[in-house]
Each structure stands twice: as C-alpha cells, then as structure tokens.
Enzyme design. Structure first.
Site, PDB file in Angstrom:
ATOM      1  N   CYS A  12      43.116  29.987  42.598  1.00 36.50           N
ATOM      2  CA  CYS A  12      43.111  31.047  41.589  1.00 36.50           C
ATOM      3  C   CYS A  12      41.689  31.583  41.539  1.00 36.50           C
ATOM      4  O   CYS A  12      40.776  30.893  41.075  1.00 36.50           O
ATOM      5  CB  CYS A  12      43.543  30.484  40.235  1.00 36.50           C
ATOM      6  SG  CYS A  12      43.390  31.691  38.886  1.00 36.50           S
ATOM      7  N   GLU A  33      46.920  37.167  43.391  1.00 36.68           N
ATOM      8  CA  GLU A  33      46.857  36.551  44.708  1.00 36.68           C
ATOM      9  C   GLU A  33      47.034  37.645  45.756  1.00 36.68           C
ATOM     10  O   GLU A  33      47.654  38.681  45.477  1.00 36.68           O
ATOM     11  CB  GLU A  33      47.931  35.473  44.900  1.00 36.68           C
ATOM     12  CG  GLU A  33      47.706  34.197  44.103  1.00 36.68           C
ATOM     13  CD  GLU A  33      46.469  33.407  44.510  1.00 36.68           C
ATOM     14  OE1 GLU A  33      45.740  33.837  45.440  1.00 36.68           O
ATOM     15  OE2 GLU A  33      46.216  32.360  43.885  1.00 36.68           O
TER      16      GLU A  33
END
Length: 254
Positions: free
Chosen positions: A2, A114
């Site tokens: 992340c 992402e």
C-alpha cells in the site's frame, strides 16, 4: 503493498466512527486524495494508563507521519522504507516486533490505490500501468491495521515539544482473489467488532493474528482512476472519480 491512499474525512467524523475518547489533533489535516509516504496522516491509537493506574487505556485520534521509525533507529530517514509491514513477518522483524506487541493502531482511509500493468506500452517501451482506487462498497472508512512508534530525537532538548516523532506503518497481506488480479498485496482491515482488542496494548500477542483478516470477498470495489494520481503533487477529489476501462483492459481483468 500500500503506497498511496485517500483520506478526506474530518476529525469530527473519525471521532464518532471510531469511538474516540480524546482528540490530540491540534490542527486538522486538509482532505488528502493522494496520501504518500512521509506525509502526516490520522491514526487511532489507545494509550495505556500510568503505571499501576486502574484507569483503562484511552482511545485517541492523533496525527502521525507515514513511515515507521523504530525507537532504536539512529537515522529517522529509515522511515522512508518502512511504510508497509508484512503480516507474515511483522511479529519477528526487529523493526516491527515491539510495536506489534504493544503499539498497534488503525489508519482510517477512504480507500487505497494500486497500479495494474496493462498490455499497452509507454513511449519508453514499458507496460503502461493503470491506477485503480479500491474502497469499501458501503461507503464506510477503511480501517487499515497499522503499527506506530515513538522516536526520541537525540538532537533536541528535553524540554523541546518536538523531541518525539510519532510514525506509523500499514500491515499488508496477500490480496483476496477478486483484488489479486490488480495487485498481489493489500492492507489488512480491522472489522468494527475487533477494533477494541486490536488497539488494546494489553491484548496477548498470541491472540493478535486472529483479529486480522483480509476484507470479506465482495466488500471492496475497485475501479480505474486518472493516472494523475501517480504524481503526488496532484491532489483533489477528481483523483478518485471512476474512469471507463478500455475494452482490452476490461478483458484482461476478467
């Protein structure tokens, strides 16, 4: 991993949603739709009472710096590389094991980003990456499992209010099947009924892993967003606006 997320909720909203007793936020953060490592972020923590005090731990909302600096670090720049802690090794790695045992937190987010490599090529001949925004379907905050540390700056005087640096990291795990097509890692979530035990510094270490579970299948949604999110200088709600997928990109994600 992340490496970017969005956090736009006001402190008052987080105080209510996470049942915080005390706000330690002196100056509210501006809504941030492109949170990157080394930025200041909101964190929910529970601070233990004074030694021998019968009082319970106090749940607080604080502002921390994303990128954990271990208490024993000589150079705080190590935090630039400590933005994620892998669930598989978090209890053993020297940088994280003390925090995992007693300094756990929740990092509220609207969602996270992402990048998915497509079949298209850039001018440099590399696969073009399409950013996706991943968020809860029900519109609630994403309560990412995190750790925090308090680093003492040896160059500051004992009476300097800035002598302690509070930093944090996000715990990640293998992505669930429906999100693993975009990226193989994802932040761990802490469900509402498990948050008290996760935050409590007295929770036995042996019970901690039972509190951490990947998001339930179907509870998160992912959609493509502007490539402008790739530049941390870009910020604003337009970064989380959905874009239509090109036909070939949609096919590759099935």
């Amino acid at each position: 991993m992340c490496g970017r997320y969005a956090s736009s909720r006001r402190p008052e909203e987080l105080l209510e949603e996470f049942e915080v007793v005390e706000s330690r936020v002196s100056t509210p953060l501006a809504p941030d739709y492109n949170v990157a490592p080394t930025k200041e972020v909101y964190a929910v923590v529970e601070r233990p009472p004074a030694k021998d005090s019968p009082e319970p731990a106090e749940r607080q909302l604080r502002v921390l710096t994303w990128g954990l600096v271990p208490s024993w670090a000589k150079d705080p720049s190590i935090g630039n590389r400590m933005i994620n802690a892998r669930m598989e090794t978090v209890a053993e790695k020297p940088a994280y094991r003390r925090a995992f045992a007693a300094r756990r937190c929740l990092l509220p987010a609207d969602g996270y980003y992402e990048w998915y490599p497509t079949d298209q090529l850039t001018a440099a001949g590399k696969p073009r990456k399409q950013p996706f925004f991943i968020r809860p379907r029900d519109g609630a905050s994403l309560a990412m499992a995190g750790l925090y540390e308090i680093w003492r700056d040896p160059d500051r005087a004992d009476d300097d209010p800035d002598r302690f640096r509070w930093t944090c990291t996000v715990i990640t795990t293998d992505a669930t099947d429906d999100l693993g097509r975009i990226h193989d890692r994802m932040p761990l979530m802490v469900e509402p009924e498990r948050r008290a035990a996760w935050l409590d510094p007295r929770t036995p270490r042996a019970e901690l892993f039972d509190l951490l579970v990947p998001a339930a299948p179907g509870s998160l949604e992912a959609y493509p967003v502007s490539t402008r999110v790739g530049n941390v200088r870009n910020n604003g709600p337009e970064l989380v606006e959905p874009l239509p997928l090109e036909p070939e990109e949609a096919e590759s994600l099935r």
